[in-house]
Design a protein around this motif. Structure first.
Motif, PDB file in Angstrom:
ATOM      1  N   GLU A 179      12.740   1.422  -4.628  1.00 32.09           N
ATOM      2  CA  GLU A 179      11.639   1.411  -3.664  1.00 32.09           C
ATOM      3  C   GLU A 179      10.328   1.844  -4.313  1.00 32.09           C
ATOM      4  O   GLU A 179       9.272   1.251  -4.089  1.00 32.09           O
ATOM      5  CB  GLU A 179      11.993   2.322  -2.490  1.00 32.09           C
ATOM      6  CG  GLU A 179      10.991   2.280  -1.353  1.00 32.09           C
ATOM      7  CD  GLU A 179      11.454   3.082  -0.155  1.00 32.09           C
ATOM      8  OE1 GLU A 179      10.711   3.975   0.284  1.00 32.09           O
ATOM      9  OE2 GLU A 179      12.578   2.821   0.331  1.00 32.09           O
ATOM     10  N   ARG A 180      10.409   2.890  -5.138  1.00 33.16           N
ATOM     11  CA  ARG A 180       9.204   3.379  -5.821  1.00 33.16           C
ATOM     12  C   ARG A 180       8.708   2.371  -6.856  1.00 33.16           C
ATOM     13  O   ARG A 180       7.494   2.176  -7.017  1.00 33.16           O
ATOM     14  CB  ARG A 180       9.507   4.717  -6.498  1.00 33.16           C
ATOM     15  CG  ARG A 180       8.353   5.307  -7.288  1.00 33.16           C
ATOM     16  CD  ARG A 180       7.209   5.714  -6.394  1.00 33.16           C
ATOM     17  NE  ARG A 180       6.140   6.376  -7.157  1.00 33.16           N
ATOM     18  CZ  ARG A 180       5.027   6.822  -6.615  1.00 33.16           C
ATOM     19  NH1 ARG A 180       4.825   6.719  -5.313  1.00 33.16           N
ATOM     20  NH2 ARG A 180       4.107   7.401  -7.370  1.00 33.16           N
ATOM     21  N   ALA A 181       9.638   1.719  -7.565  1.00 32.71           N
ATOM     22  CA  ALA A 181       9.251   0.768  -8.614  1.00 32.71           C
ATOM     23  C   ALA A 181       8.438  -0.389  -8.049  1.00 32.71           C
ATOM     24  O   ALA A 181       7.554  -0.934  -8.719  1.00 32.71           O
ATOM     25  CB  ALA A 181      10.491   0.246  -9.332  1.00 32.71           C
ATOM     26  N   ARG A 182       8.728  -0.786  -6.805  1.00 36.80           N
ATOM     27  CA  ARG A 182       7.974  -1.881  -6.175  1.00 36.80           C
ATOM     28  C   ARG A 182       6.484  -1.561  -6.057  1.00 36.80           C
ATOM     29  O   ARG A 182       5.645  -2.446  -6.006  1.00 36.80           O
ATOM     30  CB  ARG A 182       8.524  -2.155  -4.773  1.00 36.80           C
ATOM     31  CG  ARG A 182       9.901  -2.758  -4.710  1.00 36.80           C
ATOM     32  CD  ARG A 182      10.162  -3.301  -3.305  1.00 36.80           C
ATOM     33  NE  ARG A 182      11.542  -3.718  -3.140  1.00 36.80           N
ATOM     34  CZ  ARG A 182      12.461  -3.016  -2.467  1.00 36.80           C
ATOM     35  NH1 ARG A 182      12.107  -1.876  -1.891  1.00 36.80           N
ATOM     36  NH2 ARG A 182      13.686  -3.462  -2.349  1.00 36.80           N
ATOM     37  N   GLN A 183       6.177  -0.255  -5.997  1.00 37.17           N
ATOM     38  CA  GLN A 183       4.794   0.171  -5.779  1.00 37.17           C
ATOM     39  C   GLN A 183       4.011   0.351  -7.077  1.00 37.17           C
ATOM     40  O   GLN A 183       2.808   0.620  -7.037  1.00 37.17           O
ATOM     41  CB  GLN A 183       4.797   1.492  -5.004  1.00 37.17           C
ATOM     42  CG  GLN A 183       5.558   1.439  -3.689  1.00 37.17           C
ATOM     43  CD  GLN A 183       5.776   2.807  -3.088  1.00 37.17           C
ATOM     44  OE1 GLN A 183       5.038   3.751  -3.362  1.00 37.17           O
ATOM     45  NE2 GLN A 183       6.820   2.952  -2.271  1.00 37.17           N
ATOM     46  N   LEU A 184       4.675   0.212  -8.235  1.00 29.57           N
ATOM     47  CA  LEU A 184       4.005   0.410  -9.518  1.00 29.57           C
ATOM     48  C   LEU A 184       3.090  -0.768  -9.847  1.00 29.57           C
ATOM     49  O   LEU A 184       3.373  -1.906  -9.467  1.00 29.57           O
ATOM     50  CB  LEU A 184       5.047   0.573 -10.631  1.00 29.57           C
ATOM     51  CG  LEU A 184       5.979   1.785 -10.555  1.00 29.57           C
ATOM     52  CD1 LEU A 184       7.026   1.713 -11.658  1.00 29.57           C
ATOM     53  CD2 LEU A 184       5.178   3.085 -10.653  1.00 29.57           C
ATOM     54  N   PRO A 185       2.022  -0.518 -10.576  1.00 28.99           N
ATOM     55  CA  PRO A 185       1.191  -1.635 -11.054  1.00 28.99           C
ATOM     56  C   PRO A 185       1.950  -2.415 -12.123  1.00 28.99           C
ATOM     57  O   PRO A 185       2.802  -1.865 -12.831  1.00 28.99           O
ATOM     58  CB  PRO A 185      -0.033  -0.930 -11.639  1.00 28.99           C
ATOM     59  CG  PRO A 185       0.448   0.440 -12.004  1.00 28.99           C
ATOM     60  CD  PRO A 185       1.485   0.806 -10.979  1.00 28.99           C
ATOM     61  N   GLU A 186       1.658  -3.682 -12.248  1.00 31.23           N
ATOM     62  CA  GLU A 186       2.311  -4.504 -13.265  1.00 31.23           C
ATOM     63  C   GLU A 186       1.658  -4.286 -14.625  1.00 31.23           C
ATOM     64  O   GLU A 186       0.457  -4.003 -14.692  1.00 31.23           O
ATOM     65  CB  GLU A 186       2.265  -5.972 -12.861  1.00 31.23           C
ATOM     66  CG  GLU A 186       3.091  -6.260 -11.609  1.00 31.23           C
ATOM     67  CD  GLU A 186       3.124  -7.751 -11.298  1.00 31.23           C
ATOM     68  OE1 GLU A 186       2.356  -8.514 -11.954  1.00 31.23           O
ATOM     69  OE2 GLU A 186       3.894  -8.149 -10.414  1.00 31.23           O
TER      70      GLU A 186
END
Length: 516
Positions: free
Chosen positions: A237-244
């Motif tokens: 869930e947290r990884a989805r919010q990271l910038p690419e």
């Protein structure tokens, strides 16, 4: 195809892998598992300082899942209690060992005296031994050694910088951890979400052995069983919010099969590729799973963290100690739970579940005990494998590519099984004893047979109703070398049929019986 299954096909090493590793260490979100944080309580003060300094270098990229934080604050008391208890009991253990040593010396005195009576009819020597070697004389002889050891234990206790009684009021590690994370801590997961995730783990993922966490499928309550999976879901869930481009490093000392795919011929154990696949599919993020020492080695290499060789060893020791303590405490709780169900005197599903849980945790606990005794490794195992490798090379003489001369079956399990047989060389070892080394794994006998496939001088037979294995010596059966190389060739899927047949033809012409 090669792209779709790349996580299953990739091989570590090389400049490209090193460059990717650097990218992770310089840019990835870093998630520390509970055991990594708890190890701060187990580390020596100087090693702890180096570890904290390394973490400070990546402070802006640290992130704490709610489940990890909850396990950390709840389990820190038990970690300090185990460390305090170990130091408190050390003096008593020293005294016990010296009492046992005294008794052994007195028994040896009596045995020698009996020999004089039996074979020389000499009662005078027996009397002299009894008068000269007494409990008092033995105590006097070892007194200086005993006092030295007791004083060293007392020094350790005096330098112990964490006291159980004051952990709530004077825990100087908790504020350090809190400062490292700041506000980079996940909020509590809504109860309904937790319930759904636990159900997903227990009813679908664990029965199908989808990592992580399926090795905990018989642990306590459903909520406890799903602990690793709850952490995993928070990471996704947290990884989805990271910038690419999104990258995640997960650091844990957990090496069980629900995080690591077991080794097989031609490949060492590795983090499950399906974990990388799932994180990419659900969050578009790349994943690295590292053991504690691997992470801090990377921090030293890529981030210039100052970590000494001694600290790496201390990290390994601390994480192993924590895991042993956790397993032993779980075993005690499981036995108490089973006793409660048995005392109820009624058959129930809870009774069966409790029994299965006791079997699992006792197997893990005894495995930890035995592996601790084998922690220094078995040099004879590696010497035999080296002899086998040299023999292969001497017979092949470059007629077959070197990559097919690899000696298989070199895992930690293989070494530990051999070590048990080596400790009892010439005597049969029951299969049940060997299964302790593997945590009662059903593959124990197969792993032992694999050692025989290397030409190790091990036989298997029935003794009563149980299988037993005996290591008769350190000689090698070189006639098995042909099958070892042949199997390596057959497993190479990149070989064309004609090339495979040609290599096997050459192999068939080589005489492995002549000479050593």
């Amino acid at each position: 195809m090669l792209h779709q299954y790349r996580t299953w096909l990739q091989r570590p090493g090389g400049e490209e892998d090193d460059a990717q590793h650097r990218e992770f260490f310089e840019n990835a979100m870093i998630v520390l598992d509970t055991n990594v944080l708890l190890s701060l309580y187990e580390l020596h003060a100087s090693a702890r300082d180096e570890v904290i300094d390394a973490l400070a270098r990546v402070q802006s990229r640290l992130w704490l899942p709610y489940q990890v934080g909850l396990e950390f604050v709840r389990r820190r008391h038990a970690v300090i209690a185990a460390r305090t208890r170990s130091l408190s009991e050390a003096l008593r253990d020293v005294d016990k060992r010296f009492i046992a040593a005294r008794q052994a010396i007195i028994a040896a005195r009596d045995e020698v005296g009996q020999l004089y009576v039996k074979y020389a009819w000499n009662y005078e020597i027996t009397q002299e031994l009894s008068e000269s070697i007494t409990q008092q004389s033995v105590d006097a002889a070892v007194s200086a050694i005993k006092q030295d050891l007791r004083q060293r234990v007392k020094d350790l206790k005096d330098k112990h910088d964490l006291a159980l009684g004051s952990i709530d009021s004077d825990d100087h590690i908790l504020p350090i951890v809190a400062d490292l994370y700041g506000n980079q801590v996940a909020a509590p997961v809504p109860p309904e979400t937790v319930r759904n995730r636990v159900t997903e783990a227990i009813t679908y993922r664990f029965p199908n052995e989808i990592p992580p966490g399926f090795s905990d499928a018989t642990k306590g309550t459903d909520l406890n069983r799903a602990g690793d999976y709850l952490i995993w879901e928070e990471i996704i869930e947290r990884a989805r919010q990271l910038p690419e481009p999104r990258r995640v490093i997960f650091v844990s000392s957990d090496g069980k099969e629900d995080w690591y795919e077991p080794a097989e011929p031609g490949r060492a154990a590795r983090p499950w590729p399906m974990l990388s696949d799932e994180l990419w599919a659900r969050a578009g993020a790349n994943l690295r799973i590292l053991k504690s020492a691997q992470f801090f080695e990377g921090a030293h290499r890529y981030l210039d963290a100052q970590i000494s060789t001694t600290t790496y060893k201390e990290i390994d020791r601390a994480t192993e100690t924590l895991e042993e303590s956790r397993v032993h405490q779980e075993a005690v709780r499981a036995v108490d739970d089973l006793r409660t169900h048995l005392m109820a005197g009624e058959f129930s599903e809870e009774l069966l579940d409790s029994y299965l849980n006791v079997k699992r945790v006792l197997a893990e606990s005894m495995q930890a005990v035995v592996q601790d005794q084998l922690s220094d490794g078995c040099p004879a195992f590696h010497e035999l494998r080296e002899k086998l490798s040299l023999f292969m090379a001497s017979k092949i003489e470059e007629r077959i590519p070197e990559k097919y001369l690899r000696v298989p079956y070199g895992s930690r399990i293989h070494e530990d099984l051999f070590a048990i047989l080596y400790q009892n060389i010439g005597s049969p070892v029951p299969a049940g004893r060997l299964r302790i080394v593997t945590g009662d794994s059903v593959h124990t006998e197969r792993r032992t047979r694999e050692l025989r496939e290397l030409g190790f001088n091990i036989d298997a037979r029935k003794q009563g109703s149980e299988d037993v294995y005996t290591l008769h010596g350190l000689s090698l059966d070189h006639t098995l070398v042909r099958s070892i190389i042949g199997n390596n060739v057959r497993r190479d899927s990149a070989l064309s049929t004609s090339d495979r047949e040609e290599i096997l033809r050459i192999l068939g012409d080589i005489d492995f019986d002549a000479g050593d």
